[in-house]
Motif scaffolding. Structure first.
Motif, PDB file in Angstrom:
ATOM      1  N   ASP A 132      19.026   4.734   6.534  1.00 38.06           N
ATOM      2  CA  ASP A 132      18.424   4.369   5.252  1.00 38.06           C
ATOM      3  C   ASP A 132      17.829   2.876   5.169  1.00 38.06           C
ATOM      4  O   ASP A 132      17.059   3.009   4.060  1.00 38.06           O
TER       5      ASP A 132
ATOM      6  N   THR B  47      20.209   9.918  -1.210  1.00 37.20           N
ATOM      7  CA  THR B  47      20.968   9.362  -0.617  1.00 37.20           C
ATOM      8  C   THR B  47      22.585   9.105  -0.462  1.00 37.20           C
ATOM      9  O   THR B  47      23.699   9.486  -0.005  1.00 37.20           O
ATOM     10  N   LEU B  48      22.845   8.587  -1.281  1.00 34.24           N
ATOM     11  CA  LEU B  48      24.198   8.157  -1.804  1.00 34.24           C
ATOM     12  C   LEU B  48      24.452   9.343  -3.096  1.00 34.24           C
ATOM     13  O   LEU B  48      25.595   9.115  -2.798  1.00 34.24           O
TER      14      LEU B  48
ATOM     15  N   LEU C  88      27.381   1.010   2.343  1.00 34.26           N
ATOM     16  CA  LEU C  88      27.262   2.851   3.103  1.00 34.26           C
ATOM     17  C   LEU C  88      26.059   2.635   3.370  1.00 34.26           C
ATOM     18  O   LEU C  88      25.762   3.641   3.803  1.00 34.26           O
ATOM     19  N   LEU C  89      25.099   2.182   3.769  1.00 32.25           N
ATOM     20  CA  LEU C  89      23.378   2.036   3.825  1.00 32.25           C
ATOM     21  C   LEU C  89      23.687   1.649   5.244  1.00 32.25           C
ATOM     22  O   LEU C  89      24.324   1.125   5.752  1.00 32.25           O
TER      23      LEU C  89
ATOM     24  N   PRO D  73      22.369  16.710   4.505  1.00 34.76           N
ATOM     25  CA  PRO D  73      22.658  16.740   2.691  1.00 34.76           C
ATOM     26  C   PRO D  73      22.059  15.306   2.186  1.00 34.76           C
ATOM     27  O   PRO D  73      21.689  14.172   2.592  1.00 34.76           O
TER      28      PRO D  73
END
Ligand SMILES: Nc1nc2c(ncn2[C@@H]2O[C@H](COP(=O)(O)OP(=O)(O)OP(=O)(O)O)[C@@H](O)[C@H]2O)c(=O)[nH]1
Ligand SMILES: [Mg+2]
Lengths: 210, 720
Positions: free
Chosen positions: B336, B310-311, B331-332, B452
């Motif tokens: 997520d 994911t990152l 960021l999550l 993505p």
């Protein structure tokens, strides 16, 4: 099959719509797309693309191609790809969360700066059902949000994806604001002309409707 | 993916992580990703140790896990074998406390050979006096031209007749024989797969007692001790434990001579604590399922790879470079967290056979049809398309489209499939009245996704873009077009949907991929043989009378036939793919029942950890008895002739709750055969186990799977 009268020619237009807004405000508006509401469906990853067709009036069909984007901050850099060619944007916020309106305002600024100049923007407050159930849950005052929308020349709606309230109406209002005449799908137009014997089409080989 | 390109198997080592370097086994065949045959000393069930902390330099190196290599062990408490005070008593909480207590003291570090003998050696002169009766498989012998085969076959026979030779421990003899005395054929495997397994779920409960009662935990935190994620417990609990875990990990990180090493695992009673230190992220899991350290490490690795997916690694690094104290939770998002929840749930409930067995599950299809599908994928390939994957429900691979020079890694695909099939994000609407809505309306609402993702094994530094689309094989329109009579008993919902995943390196190629997707689906649906074969394999076979039988894709032991075998998994190492059978005589419903699945996979996981941990050097037949809890007792018998051929025979005594509330004791027998070419895991019902029938069934399975290899596994895929 009877040939349509020229002025009554069925009209078909296609528009690109993008849904923007903070995560968890309820962007996908399943009610509109599928007439269903899913509590278990989890948050969007990346973006989802879907289409929906509505009948605007007895001979006008409008097809929306919808980008449902993920509200999560980390996907923000991809957003321009989704709104770049959009004809309209639904900027969604949660009526029970003040900060989601702030986020919506920043989206609106970005759209006005970067998107098509003629983009139709609708500021949409979702989760109306929660507010109706308990007026205390409302964090965003309707007057204030509406005033903001008016000032910037945006449409304003309050809806509930859960109950479906006002969803269809809001999409209809958006469709009415869109320039249908310019957008009439040429292929669709040709096809209807094809059945119009008064205007025989001589050179349009590719016009066979797939 | 390595399984699909024969070349990558022989040319490049497939690594689970940079630090896991699989070594070729005797035959030169490399192990697959996900499940390296790493050896580690099995936790000694017979020795009473209170807490064992094993350390390895430079974190998880495969060589450290090999039984033959000495490892540095830090023993936190005096190893006192006399001390019979049940280690079972020590809980998660106490374990943490123990570790903490000692982290403030200076641990006495001493090197030990990891010579903990996990099993009781019964005899090791297997070459003598072998039962000549069982010549394992002549066909095999020719193919591999290995003389090992014959001895292997003998050993197999030998193994099963060891009780006659009066060379087994009493415990084993008792359990093998007990079934013969009381005929238990009446109870089906499905009924037995009810030995009190409690499904694990995720929570954010504040209650500490609840929290400590969990049998499995996963924690993710930053190297600075900032909380990132936990499977159970509230934010406050996570914050506290992040601090504790960070303290423990960093305490053991620096040796007195200035070098660093990293804490790998320790045990406390029944609870195993396993750490994965991937600066700037630390992961920890605890398990009281008696899983091996290597298995838990692999689970942590999977979770870690999800974070990378994911990152991406550079993104994570950048954030922590800026600020050591960065809160990664920023960021999550919900999605997520939800994905991590479902990954943890799957890991804790053994719901992901691919992760346990190490490989991908594949949809059984006729070879000509698979080729036709591949042709259609190639036909529609577009310029910016990198990979294409056609996948059946449950993440069963139909085929891949790939460039000649690139393969996809199994673990990347496992991550991708886990994201798509084991989370709710891509589930289609819970449309209760799908039957009534017309096909046109359905297709109008079908979503296509553009996601993505970083596939860490493909390239940990960059993102790829996945176009994901579903096609309902049971849609009214398709069913009518191809003259199929859909039956209510057949799968529905997401169980009937094909998924197409098109991967591109370009973020703005969505519409190009969409066009490819549209054409591929049109071509597949427009071809009646293809459509009908997919329908038959995924949804059900169509009888001449219009009735629908069980899906052809799910092989039953009875189809082979393999008497006595109730369920099996056959893994072809060459393909890194496996076949997961249906339970003999079970309905679709049973196969889909999560609890049944958990319990059967729990058994397989136990068998698999034997394969991973229990092959001590040299030949021999070993047996051991382990009491795991009141409902579960294992007697295992293993034989390994060389380092690449093993046989395991496991007898589980399980307590099955009866209707009257009593618990009746029953047996389930597991049987594993591992060779350089394949692994077969089988479960039989216990009770009367006739060795000759079992051996024959086993031969039949191997022969059948080899014969049907082209139908069972994807080899090569559509290559451009
Ligand atoms: N009561 C109520 N709940 C709603 C409504 N719309 C959405 N929700 C709930 O709000 C939560 C978030 O909805 P999503 O549709 O996932 O939100 P989103 O805006 O798409 O979020 P991202 O995909 O993360 O960007 C879900 O639990 C929905 O069930 C509504 O009109 N009323
Ligand atoms: Mg969403």
């Amino acid at each position: 099959m009877s040939a349509p009268i020229n002025t009554e020619e069925p009209r078909f237009a296609q528009f690109k719509l993008v849904l923007l807004g903070e995560s968890a405000v309820g962007k996908v508006l399943h009610r509109f797309v599928k007439d269903s509401f899913d509590d278990f469906r989890e948050s969007t990853i990346g973006a989802a693309f879907l289409t929906q067709t509505i009948l605007l009036d007895h001979n006008t069909t409008v097809k929306f191609e919808i980008w449902d984007t993920a509200g999560q901050e980390r996907y923000k850099s991809l957003a321009p790809m989704y709104y770049r060619n959009a004809n309209c944007a639904l900027v969604v916020f949660d009526l029970t969360k003040q900060e989601s309106l702030e986020k919506a305002k920043s989206w609106i600024k970005e759209l006005q700066r970067q998107a098509n100049s003629d983009i139709v923007i609708a500021l949409t407050g979702n989760k109306l059902d929660l507010v109706q159930e308990d007026e205390g849950a409302r964090e965003v005052s309707e007057d204030e949000a509406r005033a903001y929308a008016n000032e910037l020349g945006l449409l304003y709606f309050e809806v509930s994806a859960k109950t479906g309230q006002e969803i269809k109406e809001s999409f209809k209002s958006i469709a009415e604001k869109l320039p249908i005449e310019e957008k009439v799908n040429p292929r669709q137009g040709r096809r209807s002309r094809n059945v119009d014997l008064s205007r025989p089409n001589t050179n349009d080989q590719q016009a066979c409707g797939c | 993916m390595e399984s699909i390109s024969g070349r990558s198997i022989s040319s490049s080592p497939i690594t689970i992580h940079e630090s896991y370097i699989p070594e070729p086994n005797d035959s030169g065949i490399l192990e697959e990703t996900g499940r390296d045959r790493a050896k580690e000393p099995l936790a000694p069930p017979l020795l009473k140790r209170k807490s064992i902390v094993s350390m390895s330099e430079n974190s998880l190196l495969l060589s450290d896990l090999q039984a033959s290599v000495p490892t540095t062990a830090v023993t936190l408490e005096n190893v006192d074998q006399e001390e019979a005070s049940g280690p079972e008593e020590e809980t998660f909480e106490q374990g943490i406390a123990t570790a903490l207590r000692h982290s403030r003291l200076s641990p006495s570090i001493r090197s030990t050979r990891s010579s903990i003998v996990p099993t009781l050696t019964i005899f090791s002169d297997e070459e003598d006096d072998v039962n000549e009766g069982d010549d394992y498989d002549e066909q095999e012998e020719e193919e591999d031209g290995s003389s090992q085969r014959r001895t292997f076959g003998r050993l197999l026979g030998n193994l099963l007749s060891t009780d006659d030779r009066n060379s087994l421990s009493n415990s084993l003899r008792n359990s093998v024989h007990s079934g013969i005395d009381e005929n238990t054929e009446g109870i089906s495997l499905v009924q037995k797969l009810n030995f009190g397994y409690e499904m694990e779920s995720t929570d954010d409960n504040e209650d500490m007692t609840e929290f400590f009662s969990r049998r499995k935990h996963f924690f993710i935190l930053s190297s600075a001790g900032k909380p990132i994620y936990s499977m159970h417990g509230s934010d406050e609990i996570l914050t506290v434990f992040s601090g504790v875990i960070q303290t423990i990990v960093s305490f053991f990180q620096y040796k007195f001579d200035g070098t660093t090493e990293s804490l790998k695992s320790f045990e406390s009673g029944k609870v195993k604590f396993v750490f994965l230190n991937r600066y700037p992220i630390i992961l920890m899991a605890t398990s009281s399922y008696n899983e091996s350290t290597i298995e838990i490490s692999q689970q942590l690795e999977f979770l870690y790879n999800f974070l990378l997916t994911t990152l991406s690694k550079p993104h994570i690094d950048k954030m922590f470079q800026k600020r050591e104290n960065f809160d990664l939770r920023k960021l999550l998002g919900r999605a997520d967290i939800a994905c991590m929840d479902s990954i943890c749930k799957d890991l804790a409930n053994f719901h992901n056979p691919g992760l346990i067995i190490g490989g991908l599950e594949c949809l059984r299809l006729r070879k000509t049809i698979r080729n036709k599908i591949e042709k259609r994928l190639l036909m529609n390939k577009s310029e910016n398309l990198l990979y294409g994957l056609l996948v059946a429900p449950g993440g069963r691979l139909i085929t891949v489209l790939r460039p000649r020079k690139h393969t996809l890694h199994t673990s990347d695909l496992q991550l991708l499939f886990s994201l798509i099939f084991n989370t709710n994000t891509f589930k289609t609407y819970n449309n209760t009245d799908s039957q009534t809505s017309g096909s046109e309306e359905n297709s109008a609402a079908d979503e296509e996704f553009w996601v993505p993702l970083c596939l860490p094994k493909f390239n940990p530094n960059g993102f790829l873009y996945c176009f994901i689309q579903f096609l309902d094989l049971k849609s009214k329109e398709l069913v009518e077009r191809h003259g199929i009579n859909p039956d209510d008993s057949t799968p529905s919902g997401d169980g009937t949907k094909l998924s197409l995943i098109l991967i591109s390196a370009y973020k703005d190629s969505f519409f190009e991929m969409r066009e490819v997707g549209k054409n591929v689906f049109r071509n597949l649906c427009g071809n009646r043989p293809i459509y009908r074969e997919l329908y038959r394999s995924i949804i059900g076979t169509q009888g001449a009378d219009g009735s629908t039988g069980l899906p052809y894709g799910a092989v039953s032991p009875a189809d082979i036939p393999a008497p006595l075998i109730k369920h099996f998994i056959y893994k072809s190492k060459k393909h890194t793919q496996f076949l997961f059978s249906r339970i003999h005589g079970s309905t679709q419903e049973t196969m889909e029942d999560p609890k049944t699945r958990s319990q059967i996979m729990l058994l397989y996981s136990k068998m698999h950890s034997l394969v991973n941990t229990n092959n001590s050097t040299g030949g021999g037949i070993n047996t051991s008895l382990q009491k795991q809890d009141e409902n579960f007792e294992v007697t295992q018998l293993s034989a390994n002739l060389t380092s690449s051929n093993f046989i395991y025979y496991i007898n589980w005594k399980v307590g099955v709750p009866r209707e009257d509330g009593q618990i009746s004791t029953d047996t389930i027998v597991g049987f594993v055969i591992v060779t350089p070419a394949y692994e077969v895991y089988m479960i039989t019902n216990g009770g009367v186990v006739d060795k000759q029938i079992l051996v024959n069934s086993c031969k039949s399975i191997v022969r059948w799977c080899k014969r049907n290899e082209d139908r069972l596994f994807v080899s090569g895929g559509a290559v451009f």
